[in-house]
Design an enzyme around this catalytic site. Structure first.
Site, PDB file in Angstrom:
ATOM      1  N   PRO A   1       2.260   0.608  -0.311  1.00  0.00           N
ATOM      2  CA  PRO A   1       1.976   1.874  -0.773  1.00  0.00           C
ATOM      3  C   PRO A   1       0.380   1.560  -2.167  1.00  0.00           C
ATOM      4  O   PRO A   1      -0.077   2.265  -1.695  1.00  0.00           O
ATOM      5  CB  PRO A   1       2.538   2.784  -1.384  1.00  0.00           C
ATOM      6  CG  PRO A   1       3.835   1.974  -0.462  1.00  0.00           C
ATOM      7  CD  PRO A   1       3.817   0.925  -1.174  1.00  0.00           C
ATOM      8  N   TYR A   2       0.374   1.151  -2.946  1.00  0.00           N
ATOM      9  CA  TYR A   2       0.140   0.908  -3.857  1.00  0.00           C
ATOM     10  C   TYR A   2      -1.199   0.748  -3.885  1.00  0.00           C
ATOM     11  O   TYR A   2      -2.781   1.126  -4.015  1.00  0.00           O
ATOM     12  CB  TYR A   2       0.622  -0.370  -5.550  1.00  0.00           C
ATOM     13  CG  TYR A   2      -1.033  -0.696  -6.303  1.00  0.00           C
ATOM     14  CD1 TYR A   2      -0.300   0.263  -7.407  1.00  0.00           C
ATOM     15  CD2 TYR A   2      -0.697  -1.598  -6.499  1.00  0.00           C
ATOM     16  CE1 TYR A   2      -2.017  -0.086  -8.393  1.00  0.00           C
ATOM     17  CE2 TYR A   2      -1.699  -2.488  -6.871  1.00  0.00           C
ATOM     18  CZ  TYR A   2      -1.720  -1.443  -8.369  1.00  0.00           C
ATOM     19  OH  TYR A   2      -2.690  -2.097  -9.583  1.00  0.00           O
ATOM     20  N   GLY A   3      -0.670  -0.431  -3.565  1.00  0.00           N
ATOM     21  CA  GLY A   3      -2.511  -1.176  -2.415  1.00  0.00           C
ATOM     22  C   GLY A   3      -2.782  -0.539  -1.954  1.00  0.00           C
ATOM     23  O   GLY A   3      -4.563  -0.658  -2.226  1.00  0.00           O
TER      24      GLY A   3
END
Ligand code: NAD
Ligand code: UGA
Length: 324
Positions: A153-155
């Site tokens: 999700p960060y990416g």
């Protein structure tokens, strides 16, 4: 450095690891720096430590503000360059309850900042993107036009923030030109406490044992913070309306190899314990940095053993648990 640096810059995320180093370097070059962060050195010990060298220095002003809703116009009125490093970092935590914060800071606030730069005609926006936009490396270093398939999700949030920023730079005759820098796993003095090298050095100096996720064979193109700062400064002056560039150390090194180098430097093995693979943790990252070499005339200067030694020295001087 032969590049012409801005007279005046806004550095977002200045109380953080990378941006605090960048602000110091800008001040060293005579730039007037407004540093923005929502963390305050008065209430946050990490922010206070990161900002020690900036606070009180002529040319530095700290703006305590949240990019999600702060009034941006006064902060942007006189700046030549915005270095946007504020964000919620960390791959593994992005699966959890903090995901809305990742979206708010990495996407919504980034778009808001890019749109306001464009409205007010700030000449240049430099945005911190991430290796995590790529997904796993193959058997060759990845170039900027390689596929973007984030595995966390960060990416996904970093890719969205990067692309939104570049969209402003891609408008016809953009008011603000944009450079997105894909930083690869940055380390060095003041590294964030959730990251591998900081934890491994602390473990080697007698702190808690390091949890090694998975088999330790995962590889990262570790990048020394001084090299990241130099690339970021150069990005202020590079021509072009909308560019994306890899910023990386140039070698893909496994977790196990990092631990072996730390053991050599400290003269003692890093105490470790095995832990399960972490969701979203790519098996490897490895960057082709030829575009940064040709556009920025930049290449990494600090090898892993040298960079680890600098981080170790800093830790020995600054951590209560650190001792020679
Ligand atoms: P950090 O957490 O040390 O610093 C980020 C700072 O941004 C923090 O001080 C935080 O308070 C501030 N911030 C977050 N949201 C904000 C908001 N809405 N308004 C104001 N301030 C806000 O992180 P770091 O490791 O220094 O990373 C800096 C940037 O580089 C991040 O954008 C990160 O995604 C990116 N990046 C870091 C690495 C790395 O290895 N450290 C690698 C690739 C990309
Ligand atoms: C780092 C940063 O944390 C992200 O903010 C950044 O965006 C990303 O780099 C990037 O390059 O884009 P990561 O590569 O996960 O993410 O960096 P570390 O936290 O230093 O982890 C490196 C490796 O060590 C990972 O494979 C991780 O699983 C492993 N690790 C980390 C451990 O085995 N144990 C730990 O306690 C921490």
């Amino acid at each position: 450095m032969t590049v012409s640096l801005p007279r005046s810059a806004l550095v977002t995320g200045v109380a953080g690891f990378v941006a605090s180093h960048l602000a110091e370097a800008l001040l060293d070059h005579g730039t007037q720096v407004t540093g923005l962060d929502r963390r305050s050195p008065e209430t946050d010990a990490v922010a206070a430590a990161n900002l020690t060298a900036c606070l009180g220095r002529p040319g530095f002003t700290l703006a305590r503000a949240d990019l999600i809703d702060c009034e941006l116009a006064p902060l942007l009125a006189t700046v030549d360059v915005v270095f946007h490093l504020a964000g919620i970092p960390g791959v593994r935590a992005s699966w959890g309850a903090r995901f809305p914060e990742y979206v708010a800071s990495n996407i919504v606030a980034t778009r808001r900042l890019a749109a306001t730069c464009h409205q007010l005609g700030v000449p240049r926006l430099v945005v911190a993107s991430s290796s995590s936009v790529y997904g796993p490396a193959g058997d060759r270093p990845v170039t900027e036009d390689g596929p973007t398939r984030p595995m966390s999700p960060y990416g996904v949030t970093k890719l969205a923030g990067e692309q939104l920023s570049l969209a402003y730079g891609s408008l016809p005759q953009p008011a603000t030109t944009v450079v997105a820098l894909r930083y690869f796993t940055v380390y060095g003095p003041r590294q964030r406490p959730d990251m591998l090298i900081q934890r491994a050095l602390q473990a080697a100096l007698g702190g808690e044992e390091l949890l090694v996720y998975g088999d330790g064979k995962q590889r990262r193109d570790f990048t020394f913070v001084g090299d990241v700062v130099r690339a970021s400064l150069l990005a202020a002056g590079v021509p072009g309306p909308a560019e994306v560039l890899n910023v990386a150390g140039g070698n893909s090194v496994s977790v196990t190899e990092v631990l072996a180098t730390i053991a050599e430097l400290t003269g003692r093995p890093v105490p470790t314990r095995s832990a399960p693979d972490q969701a979203g943790d790519v098996p490897g990252t490895w960057a082709d940095t030829s575009k940064a070499r040709s556009l920025l005339h930049w290449q990494p200067r600090t090898g892993l053993a040298d960079g680890l030694a600098q981080q170790l020295d800093w830790l020995r001087c600054h951590q209560p648990g650190g001792h020679r």
